[in-house]
Design a protein around this motif. Structure first.
Motif, PDB file in Angstrom:
ATOM      1  N   LEU A 201       0.915  -1.099   0.013  1.00 39.73           N
ATOM      2  CA  LEU A 201       0.067  -0.021   0.098  1.00 39.73           C
ATOM      3  C   LEU A 201       0.964   1.381   0.001  1.00 39.73           C
ATOM      4  CD1 LEU A 201      -2.808   1.076   0.057  1.00 39.73           C
ATOM      5  CD2 LEU A 201      -2.418   1.196   2.936  1.00 39.73           C
ATOM      6  N   ARG A 202       0.717   2.065  -0.987  1.00 38.06           N
ATOM      7  CA  ARG A 202       1.324   3.459  -1.122  1.00 38.06           C
ATOM      8  C   ARG A 202       0.363   4.672  -1.187  1.00 38.06           C
ATOM      9  NH1 ARG A 202       6.239   5.478  -1.403  1.00 38.06           N
ATOM     10  NH2 ARG A 202       6.582   7.462  -2.489  1.00 38.06           N
ATOM     11  N   ARG A 203       0.433   5.325  -0.011  1.00 36.56           N
ATOM     12  CA  ARG A 203      -0.211   6.711  -0.178  1.00 36.56           C
ATOM     13  C   ARG A 203       0.492   7.513  -0.956  1.00 36.56           C
ATOM     14  NH1 ARG A 203      -2.777   8.569   5.271  1.00 36.56           N
ATOM     15  NH2 ARG A 203      -0.919   9.497   5.787  1.00 36.56           N
ATOM     16  N   LEU A 204      -0.494   8.330  -2.155  1.00 35.76           N
ATOM     17  CA  LEU A 204      -0.042   9.247  -3.235  1.00 35.76           C
ATOM     18  C   LEU A 204      -0.124  10.391  -2.672  1.00 35.76           C
ATOM     19  CD1 LEU A 204      -1.741   7.166  -6.224  1.00 35.76           C
ATOM     20  CD2 LEU A 204       0.603   6.886  -5.214  1.00 35.76           C
ATOM     21  N   TRP A 205      -1.151  10.929  -2.131  1.00 37.70           N
ATOM     22  CA  TRP A 205      -1.473  12.214  -1.835  1.00 37.70           C
ATOM     23  C   TRP A 205      -2.336  12.400  -0.727  1.00 37.70           C
ATOM     24  CZ3 TRP A 205      -6.222  13.591  -2.805  1.00 37.70           C
ATOM     25  CH2 TRP A 205      -6.850  13.132  -3.971  1.00 37.70           C
ATOM     26  N   VAL A 206      -2.356  13.778  -0.100  1.00 41.72           N
ATOM     27  CA  VAL A 206      -3.402  13.851   0.930  1.00 41.72           C
ATOM     28  C   VAL A 206      -3.702  15.586   0.630  1.00 41.72           C
ATOM     29  CG1 VAL A 206      -3.882  14.489   3.423  1.00 41.72           C
ATOM     30  CG2 VAL A 206      -2.486  12.432   2.619  1.00 41.72           C
ATOM     31  N   GLU A 207      -4.869  15.823   0.521  1.00 40.09           N
ATOM     32  CA  GLU A 207      -5.159  17.107   0.536  1.00 40.09           C
ATOM     33  C   GLU A 207      -4.803  17.958   1.491  1.00 40.09           C
ATOM     34  OE1 GLU A 207      -9.354  17.249  -0.327  1.00 40.09           O
ATOM     35  OE2 GLU A 207      -9.315  17.472  -2.515  1.00 40.09           O
ATOM     36  N   PRO A 208      -4.296  19.268   1.286  1.00 42.03           N
ATOM     37  CA  PRO A 208      -4.218  19.828   0.056  1.00 42.03           C
ATOM     38  C   PRO A 208      -2.860  19.737  -0.508  1.00 42.03           C
ATOM     39  CG  PRO A 208      -3.289  21.279   1.963  1.00 42.03           C
ATOM     40  CD  PRO A 208      -3.756  20.262   2.475  1.00 42.03           C
ATOM     41  N   PHE A 209      -2.005  18.590  -0.229  1.00 42.67           N
ATOM     42  CA  PHE A 209      -0.953  18.165  -0.939  1.00 42.67           C
ATOM     43  C   PHE A 209      -0.915  17.153  -2.085  1.00 42.67           C
ATOM     44  CE2 PHE A 209      -0.120  18.877   3.634  1.00 42.67           C
ATOM     45  CZ  PHE A 209       0.348  20.110   3.853  1.00 42.67           C
ATOM     46  N   LEU A 210      -1.338  17.823  -3.161  1.00 47.21           N
ATOM     47  CA  LEU A 210      -1.885  16.911  -4.305  1.00 47.21           C
ATOM     48  C   LEU A 210      -0.646  16.371  -5.331  1.00 47.21           C
ATOM     49  CD1 LEU A 210      -5.267  18.455  -5.361  1.00 47.21           C
ATOM     50  CD2 LEU A 210      -4.677  16.742  -3.698  1.00 47.21           C
ATOM     51  N   ARG A 211       0.467  17.323  -5.264  1.00 42.78           N
ATOM     52  CA  ARG A 211       1.674  16.841  -5.853  1.00 42.78           C
ATOM     53  C   ARG A 211       2.839  17.071  -4.849  1.00 42.78           C
ATOM     54  NH1 ARG A 211      -1.623  19.351  -9.508  1.00 42.78           N
ATOM     55  NH2 ARG A 211      -2.426  18.512 -11.282  1.00 42.78           N
ATOM     56  N   PRO A 212       2.804  16.194  -3.940  1.00 40.38           N
ATOM     57  CA  PRO A 212       3.917  16.145  -2.885  1.00 40.38           C
ATOM     58  C   PRO A 212       5.244  16.162  -3.300  1.00 40.38           C
ATOM     59  CG  PRO A 212       2.639  14.369  -2.758  1.00 40.38           C
ATOM     60  CD  PRO A 212       2.180  15.045  -3.845  1.00 40.38           C
ATOM     61  N   ARG A 213       6.280  16.854  -2.821  1.00 35.37           N
ATOM     62  CA  ARG A 213       7.697  16.763  -2.947  1.00 35.37           C
ATOM     63  C   ARG A 213       8.020  16.129  -1.593  1.00 35.37           C
ATOM     64  NH1 ARG A 213      12.177  15.215  -2.296  1.00 35.37           N
ATOM     65  NH2 ARG A 213      14.104  16.620  -3.044  1.00 35.37           N
ATOM     66  N   MET A 214       8.004  14.713  -1.534  1.00 39.76           N
ATOM     67  CA  MET A 214       8.410  13.931  -0.345  1.00 39.76           C
ATOM     68  C   MET A 214       9.771  13.577  -0.148  1.00 39.76           C
ATOM     69  SD  MET A 214       5.344  10.951  -0.415  1.00 39.76           S
ATOM     70  CE  MET A 214       5.245  10.726  -2.241  1.00 39.76           C
ATOM     71  N   TYR A 215      10.337  13.533   1.126  1.00 41.08           N
ATOM     72  CA  TYR A 215      11.575  13.272   1.465  1.00 41.08           C
ATOM     73  C   TYR A 215      11.629  11.825   2.190  1.00 41.08           C
ATOM     74  CZ  TYR A 215      12.316  18.326   0.472  1.00 41.08           C
ATOM     75  OH  TYR A 215      12.473  19.496  -0.295  1.00 41.08           O
ATOM     76  N   THR A 216      12.467  11.420   1.692  1.00 41.53           N
ATOM     77  CA  THR A 216      12.737   9.788   2.487  1.00 41.53           C
ATOM     78  C   THR A 216      13.616   9.992   3.667  1.00 41.53           C
ATOM     79  OG1 THR A 216      14.710   9.332   1.414  1.00 41.53           O
ATOM     80  CG2 THR A 216      12.696   8.599   0.376  1.00 41.53           C
ATOM     81  N   LEU A 217      13.676   9.071   4.744  1.00 40.05           N
ATOM     82  CA  LEU A 217      14.219   9.197   5.892  1.00 40.05           C
ATOM     83  C   LEU A 217      15.817   9.336   5.541  1.00 40.05           C
ATOM     84  CD1 LEU A 217      12.690   6.796   8.450  1.00 40.05           C
ATOM     85  CD2 LEU A 217      13.218   9.299   8.769  1.00 40.05           C
ATOM     86  N   ASP A 218      16.281   8.451   4.466  1.00 38.92           N
ATOM     87  CA  ASP A 218      17.804   8.257   4.082  1.00 38.92           C
ATOM     88  C   ASP A 218      17.989   9.672   3.625  1.00 38.92           C
ATOM     89  OD1 ASP A 218      18.025   5.793   4.996  1.00 38.92           O
ATOM     90  OD2 ASP A 218      17.764   5.030   2.909  1.00 38.92           O
ATOM     91  N   ALA A 219      17.373  10.509   2.995  1.00 36.83           N
ATOM     92  CA  ALA A 219      17.734  11.848   2.251  1.00 36.83           C
ATOM     93  C   ALA A 219      17.656  12.645   3.397  1.00 36.83           C
ATOM     94  CB  ALA A 219      16.464  12.121   1.323  1.00 36.83           C
TER      95      ALA A 219
END
Length: 307
Positions: A201-219
Motif C-alpha cells: 500500500l502506498r499513499r500518493l497524496w493527501v489534500e491539500p498536498f496533491l503533488r507532494p515533494r516527499m523526502y525519505t528518511l535516508d535523504a
C-alpha cells in the motif's frame, strides 16, 4: 562516556515524509523529529507499518492544524492478493484461510468494485487503532479477545482496477476520512468469492498536498549531515496546510482584536472555518465565520496578544 543529550528547538512547519515500510507512523515521526531536533511534533493520520508514501508531519505551531488535515481526501495505490484471507486484512497478519480463485474477468471485477464506491458502510479491521472502551482494537486483538469491529459510514470517491497479474490486483483508491483500504480490499475479495488481503500500500497524496515533494528518511539523514539549514529548507510553512480553507484578510485593528480573543467584523460569506491572515500577510490561524463576524478558534502563538 555518556552521549550528550540532544537539545531540541522551537521549529514551525510541515514536512512531507515518504514513510518507509516497517515503521509505525509514530516511529517515523520520532525519527524525523530527532533529526530536526524539533521540540514538538505530530502526524496527520496513521499509515500502517506495511504502508509507504505520504505522511505529513507537523512541527511546532503546525501541530495546531494537524487535526484539520485528518479529514482530508487521500489517494492510494494498493496491491491486493486474491484467495488468501489474513486476520489483519494485510500481509503482516496471520493467514486464516486460503480459497481457490474463481474464473474472473475485468467485468466481474468491475461489478464487485462498483458497490464499494460512494458513501458506504464499512467495518474496520480488528487490527486497527479505533478505540473501543477507551482501548485500541489492536490491543484487544493481540490478547485474543473476541472483537466486534464497528461499522461506520465512509466516502470512497474512486476504487478502480489498474492492472492484474494472476491473483494480484493493482488498485487505485481515493477516499475520505476514516476509510480503511484494508477493509475495501477485504470486502472486494468477499464480493469476488475468494477473499483478499493487501500485500502493498502506498499513499500518493493527501489534500491539500496533491503533488507532494516527499523526502525519505535516508535523504533527510544526508541533509542533517550538512546542517540545520539544509534540513529546514525541506519544511513547508504552516500556511501550506490551510490552502483548502477560505481566506479572510484583516486590517491591523481586526488582527489586534482577534489576538485578544474577541470576535471581529469581516466580509460576509459562507459559515464555517476560515484561514485568517493579518495586515502583514502572515496567517494568524483558524477562525469560525458566521455571516459577517469572525470568532477566533485556533490561533498561532504569533497572533495571540498576551496583554
Amino acid at each position: 562516556m555518556n552521549k550528550p543529550k540532544a537539545r531540541f528547538r522551537a521549529l514551525d512547519g510541515i514536512l512531507l515524509l515518504d514513510k518507509p515500510p516497517g515503521l509505525s507512523s509514530n516511529q517515523a515521526l520520532q525519527q524525523v523529529r530527532h533529526l530536526f531536533r524539533a521540540e514538538k511534533g505530530g502526524h496527520t493520520g496513521s499509515l500502517d507499518p506495511l504502508a509507504t508514501g505520504l505522511l505529513p508531519l507537523c512541527f511546532g505551531e503546525a501541530t495546531k492544524i494537524a487535526g484539520l488535515l485528518l479529514g482530508a481526501r487521500k489517494a492510494y495505490e494498493a496491491e491486493a492478493v486474491l484467495g488468501v484471507v489474513t486476520d489483519s486484512d494485510d500481509a503482516d497478519g496471520a493467514v486464516l484461510r486460503e480459497r481457490p480463485l474463481p474464473a474472473l474477468d475485468e467485468a466481474a471485477i468491475e461489478a464487485a468494485l462498483a458497490p464499494l464506491r460512494g458513501p458506504i458502510r464499512q467495518r474496520a479491521p480488528i487490527y486497527s487503532a479505533l478505540k473501543q472502551g477507551g482501548e485500541p482494537l489492536y490491543a484487544k486483538a493481540r490478547r485474543g479477545e473476541p472483537i466486534e469491529a464497528p461499522e461506520r459510514e465512509v466516502e470512497v470517491h474512486r476504487f478502480e482496477l489498474l492492472g492484474r497479474d494472476g491473483p494480484r490486483l493493482r488498485l487505485h483508491v481515493e477516499c475520505g476520512s476514516g476509510t480503511y483500504v484494508r477493509s475495501l480490499v477485504r470486502d472486494l475479495g468477499e464480493a469476488l468469492g475468494c477473499g483478499a488481503h493487501v500485500a502493498a500500500l502506498r499513499r500518493l497524496w493527501v489534500e491539500p498536498f496533491l503533488r507532494p515533494r516527499m523526502y525519505t528518511l535516508d535523504a533527510l539523514r544526508g541533509l542533517a549531515e550538512r546542517g540545520e539549514d539544509a534540513l529546514d529548507a525541506c519544511l513547508l510553512p504552516v500556511e501550506a496546510g490551510l490552502e483548502a480553507f477560505p481566506r479572510v484578510d484583516l486590517d491591523a485593528e481586526g488582527e489586534r482584536r482577534l489576538g485578544f480573543g474577541q470576535s471581529v467584523a469581516c466580509v460576509a460569506g459562507a459559515d464555517g472555518p476560515v484561514a485568517v491572515f493579518g495586515a502583514t500577510g502572515r496567517c494568524l490561524g483558524i477562525a469560525q465565520r458566521q455571516g459577517d463576524r469572525l470568532a477566533p478558534q485556533r490561533l498561532f502563538r504569533w497572533a495571540v496578544n498576551a496583554g
